[in-house]
Design a protein around this motif. Structure first.
Motif, PDB file in Angstrom:
ATOM      1  N   GLY A 132     -11.290  -2.020   0.356  1.00  0.00           N
ATOM      2  CA  GLY A 132     -10.037  -2.041   1.096  1.00  0.00           C
ATOM      3  C   GLY A 132      -9.934  -1.020   2.199  1.00  0.00           C
ATOM      4  N   LEU A 133     -11.042  -0.360   2.522  1.00  0.00           N
ATOM      5  CA  LEU A 133     -11.026   0.662   3.565  1.00  0.00           C
ATOM      6  C   LEU A 133     -11.314   0.050   4.936  1.00  0.00           C
ATOM      7  CD1 LEU A 133     -13.068   3.493   1.799  1.00  0.00           C
ATOM      8  CD2 LEU A 133     -10.576   3.293   1.995  1.00  0.00           C
ATOM      9  N   ILE A 134     -10.561   0.464   5.939  1.00  0.00           N
ATOM     10  CA  ILE A 134     -10.844   0.059   7.311  1.00  0.00           C
ATOM     11  C   ILE A 134     -12.146   0.722   7.744  1.00  0.00           C
ATOM     12  CG2 ILE A 134     -10.065   0.297   9.700  1.00  0.00           C
ATOM     13  CD1 ILE A 134      -7.189   0.051   8.670  1.00  0.00           C
ATOM     14  N   ALA A 135     -13.055  -0.072   8.311  1.00  0.00           N
ATOM     15  CA  ALA A 135     -14.379   0.444   8.650  1.00  0.00           C
ATOM     16  C   ALA A 135     -14.632   0.477  10.153  1.00  0.00           C
ATOM     17  CB  ALA A 135     -15.460  -0.391   7.960  1.00  0.00           C
ATOM     18  N   GLU A 136     -14.594  -0.697  10.812  1.00  0.00           N
ATOM     19  CA  GLU A 136     -14.981  -0.790  12.219  1.00  0.00           C
ATOM     20  C   GLU A 136     -14.655  -2.171  12.739  1.00  0.00           C
ATOM     21  OE1 GLU A 136     -19.278  -0.627  12.657  1.00  0.00           O
ATOM     22  OE2 GLU A 136     -19.559  -1.711  10.779  1.00  0.00           O
ATOM     23  N   GLY A 137     -14.741  -2.339  14.045  1.00  0.00           N
ATOM     24  CA  GLY A 137     -14.700  -3.653  14.645  1.00  0.00           C
ATOM     25  C   GLY A 137     -16.108  -4.202  14.723  1.00  0.00           C
ATOM     26  N   GLY A 138     -16.227  -5.436  15.192  1.00  0.00           N
ATOM     27  CA  GLY A 138     -17.550  -6.049  15.244  1.00  0.00           C
ATOM     28  C   GLY A 138     -18.499  -5.342  16.183  1.00  0.00           C
ATOM     29  N   THR A 139     -17.984  -4.819  17.274  1.00  0.00           N
ATOM     30  CA  THR A 139     -18.837  -4.121  18.269  1.00  0.00           C
ATOM     31  C   THR A 139     -18.182  -2.837  18.737  1.00  0.00           C
ATOM     32  OG1 THR A 139     -17.851  -5.493  20.020  1.00  0.00           O
ATOM     33  CG2 THR A 139     -19.962  -6.233  19.090  1.00  0.00           C
ATOM     34  N   TRP A 140     -17.307  -2.265  17.913  1.00  0.00           N
ATOM     35  CA  TRP A 140     -16.602  -1.049  18.315  1.00  0.00           C
ATOM     36  C   TRP A 140     -16.146  -0.258  17.092  1.00  0.00           C
ATOM     37  CZ3 TRP A 140     -11.692  -2.106  16.388  1.00  0.00           C
ATOM     38  CH2 TRP A 140     -11.302  -3.451  16.372  1.00  0.00           C
ATOM     39  N   ASN A 141     -15.934   1.017  17.316  1.00  0.00           N
ATOM     40  CA  ASN A 141     -15.333   1.874  16.302  1.00  0.00           C
ATOM     41  C   ASN A 141     -13.830   1.912  16.508  1.00  0.00           C
ATOM     42  OD1 ASN A 141     -18.216   3.640  16.818  1.00  0.00           O
ATOM     43  ND2 ASN A 141     -17.654   3.140  14.714  1.00  0.00           N
ATOM     44  N   ILE A 142     -13.127   2.343  15.491  1.00  0.00           N
ATOM     45  CA  ILE A 142     -11.673   2.453  15.587  1.00  0.00           C
ATOM     46  C   ILE A 142     -11.227   3.850  15.178  1.00  0.00           C
ATOM     47  CG2 ILE A 142     -11.294   1.575  13.218  1.00  0.00           C
ATOM     48  CD1 ILE A 142      -8.725   0.211  14.334  1.00  0.00           C
ATOM     49  N   GLY A 143     -10.225   4.349  15.893  1.00  0.00           N
ATOM     50  CA  GLY A 143      -9.616   5.621  15.565  1.00  0.00           C
ATOM     51  C   GLY A 143      -8.105   5.469  15.526  1.00  0.00           C
ATOM     52  N   PHE A 144      -7.429   6.419  14.853  1.00  0.00           N
ATOM     53  CA  PHE A 144      -5.981   6.363  14.691  1.00  0.00           C
ATOM     54  C   PHE A 144      -5.357   7.709  15.050  1.00  0.00           C
ATOM     55  CE2 PHE A 144      -7.770   3.278  11.740  1.00  0.00           C
ATOM     56  CZ  PHE A 144      -6.980   2.160  11.955  1.00  0.00           C
ATOM     57  N   PHE A 145      -4.049   7.676  15.306  1.00  0.00           N
ATOM     58  CA  PHE A 145      -3.280   8.909  15.489  1.00  0.00           C
ATOM     59  C   PHE A 145      -2.022   8.797  14.646  1.00  0.00           C
ATOM     60  CE2 PHE A 145      -0.250  11.650  17.873  1.00  0.00           C
ATOM     61  CZ  PHE A 145      -0.947  12.847  17.743  1.00  0.00           C
ATOM     62  N   ASP A 146      -1.833   9.770  13.749  1.00  0.00           N
ATOM     63  CA  ASP A 146      -0.697   9.711  12.822  1.00  0.00           C
ATOM     64  C   ASP A 146       0.475  10.579  13.262  1.00  0.00           C
ATOM     65  OD1 ASP A 146      -1.592  12.266  12.344  1.00  0.00           O
ATOM     66  OD2 ASP A 146      -1.925  11.997  10.185  1.00  0.00           O
ATOM     67  N   GLY A 147       0.403  11.098  14.485  1.00  0.00           N
ATOM     68  CA  GLY A 147       1.443  11.992  14.985  1.00  0.00           C
ATOM     69  C   GLY A 147       1.000  13.430  14.994  1.00  0.00           C
ATOM     70  N   ASP A 148       0.003  13.742  14.172  1.00  0.00           N
ATOM     71  CA  ASP A 148      -0.529  15.111  14.111  1.00  0.00           C
ATOM     72  C   ASP A 148      -2.031  15.166  14.350  1.00  0.00           C
ATOM     73  OD1 ASP A 148       1.933  16.493  13.347  1.00  0.00           O
ATOM     74  OD2 ASP A 148       1.728  15.449  11.426  1.00  0.00           O
ATOM     75  N   HIS A 149      -2.752  14.173  13.870  1.00  0.00           N
ATOM     76  CA  HIS A 149      -4.210  14.215  13.922  1.00  0.00           C
ATOM     77  C   HIS A 149      -4.789  12.902  14.432  1.00  0.00           C
ATOM     78  CE1 HIS A 149      -3.027  16.949  10.558  1.00  0.00           C
ATOM     79  NE2 HIS A 149      -3.876  17.760  11.168  1.00  0.00           N
ATOM     80  N   VAL A 150      -5.919  13.024  15.145  1.00  0.00           N
ATOM     81  CA  VAL A 150      -6.780  11.868  15.395  1.00  0.00           C
ATOM     82  C   VAL A 150      -7.610  11.670  14.136  1.00  0.00           C
ATOM     83  CG1 VAL A 150      -8.766  11.013  16.705  1.00  0.00           C
ATOM     84  CG2 VAL A 150      -6.872  12.130  17.896  1.00  0.00           C
ATOM     85  N   ILE A 151      -7.604  10.455  13.622  1.00  0.00           N
ATOM     86  CA  ILE A 151      -8.283  10.165  12.363  1.00  0.00           C
ATOM     87  C   ILE A 151      -9.330   9.085  12.597  1.00  0.00           C
ATOM     88  CG2 ILE A 151      -8.014   9.377   9.977  1.00  0.00           C
ATOM     89  CD1 ILE A 151      -5.037  10.208  10.236  1.00  0.00           C
ATOM     90  N   TRP A 152     -10.554   9.382  12.173  1.00  0.00           N
ATOM     91  CA  TRP A 152     -11.621   8.384  12.190  1.00  0.00           C
ATOM     92  C   TRP A 152     -11.846   7.925  10.751  1.00  0.00           C
ATOM     93  CZ3 TRP A 152     -13.320   6.836  16.872  1.00  0.00           C
ATOM     94  CH2 TRP A 152     -13.098   7.691  17.961  1.00  0.00           C
ATOM     95  N   PRO A 153     -11.853   6.613  10.497  1.00  0.00           N
ATOM     96  CA  PRO A 153     -11.967   6.122   9.119  1.00  0.00           C
ATOM     97  C   PRO A 153     -13.247   6.578   8.427  1.00  0.00           C
ATOM     98  CG  PRO A 153     -11.268   4.360  10.585  1.00  0.00           C
ATOM     99  CD  PRO A 153     -11.669   5.517  11.464  1.00  0.00           C
ATOM    100  N   ASP A 154     -13.104   6.903   7.165  1.00  0.00           N
ATOM    101  CA  ASP A 154     -14.246   7.286   6.339  1.00  0.00           C
ATOM    102  C   ASP A 154     -14.709   6.051   5.578  1.00  0.00           C
ATOM    103  OD1 ASP A 154     -16.159   8.573   4.903  1.00  0.00           O
ATOM    104  OD2 ASP A 154     -14.784   9.685   3.603  1.00  0.00           O
ATOM    105  N   ALA A 155     -15.639   5.326   6.171  1.00  0.00           N
ATOM    106  CA  ALA A 155     -16.195   4.113   5.574  1.00  0.00           C
ATOM    107  C   ALA A 155     -17.537   3.846   6.232  1.00  0.00           C
ATOM    108  CB  ALA A 155     -15.250   2.923   5.770  1.00  0.00           C
TER     109      ALA A 155
END
Length: 257
Positions: free
Chosen positions: A159-182
């Motif tokens: 159930g963990l978000i990993a990546e797109g088919g040809t790209w990585n994904i990152g998030f911002f929660d208001g405090d930190h840039v988060i790169w998925p751990d998968a």
């Protein structure tokens, strides 16, 4: 433009690549003769060549072949594909003499419009290798597009978000840039952004999306692209973090080819 070892690509060689689909590649964007993260692209080629073929790749030779394809001015996208034209479906173990295919196509204007993506439970074979085997990724992308989205976002079996088919994904929660751990292919653009902007790596699930203020996709061809929607979750495409990261990435001086 397509050259194999500096010569026009033959039909028989192309047929082998198409029918066996065994090899690896990297794609890089060249702007005015410079490439961001060139050493990382070369490291990827060397690493994946050892994994798939058990031999070392001559990076100086690769650079020489890339230079043949790069125009003197403007932006272009170069793909370096490494495969053995003698690969046989019955004896892939005999594929030990990889060759270098260099192709060139026009690079698109940046930044690109924001993406709308649909999640799909899927994990690529040997995700740490940038393989030419894209069937699963393209099938997931096709399904997402038929459902009205632009692309697919892969969710692993836990159930963990990993990546797109040809790209990585990152998030911002208001405090930190988060790169998925998968498990995923750690892209060059992602690695460069991790060097220039503080971040953390941690598990992200679909259930975490309501707490995220922004999300973005990264790869060498698109740089940084905002994500407007993941399933029914809408995200800000005008959030200041998107422009901050984009400026930081664009500020990285590329290496001369």
């Amino acid at each position: 433009m397509a050259e194999l070892n500096g010569r026009p690509l033959g039909l028989e060689q192309l047929q082998t690549l198409a029918l066996t689909n065994y090899g690896h590649f990297t794609s890089l964007r060249v702007d005015e003769g410079r490439v961001r993260g060139l050493a990382l692209h070369l490291d990827r080629l060397v690493r994946d060549c050892r994994v798939l073929f058990g031999v070392d790749l001559d990076t100086e030779r690769v650079l020489g072949l890339i230079r043949r394809a790069v125009p003197p001015h403007g932006a272009t996208t170069i793909r370096v594909t490494v495969f053995d034209p003698a690969t046989d479906l019955g004896r892939p173990s005999a594929a030990v003499d990889p060759q270098i295919l260099v192709t060139e196509r026009a690079a698109g204007a940046l930044p690109l419009p924001a993406l709308r993506v649909q999640s799909a439970t899927y994990a690529r074979d040997t995700p740490e290798v940038k393989s030419v085997g894209l069937f699963g990724s393209l099938r997931a992308r096709r399904t997402a597009q038929l459902n009205g989205f632009d692309d697919a976002l892969f969710i692993d079996g836990d159930g963990l978000i990993a990546e797109g088919g040809t790209w990585n994904i990152g998030f911002f929660d208001g405090d930190h840039v988060i790169w998925p751990d998968a498990d995923c292919l750690e892209g060059v653009t992602m690695k460069l952004l991790q060097k220039v902007h503080a971040h953390r790596v941690g598990p992200v699930t679909i259930d975490d999306l309501p707490s995220m203020q922004a999300a973005f996709a990264t790869n060498a061809a698109i740089g940084l692209r905002a994500i407007a929607q993941i399933n029914e979750n809408h995200l800000s495409v005008d959030h200041s973090i998107i422009e901050i990261l984009r400026k930081e990435y664009n500020g990285i001086v590329g290496d001369l080819i």
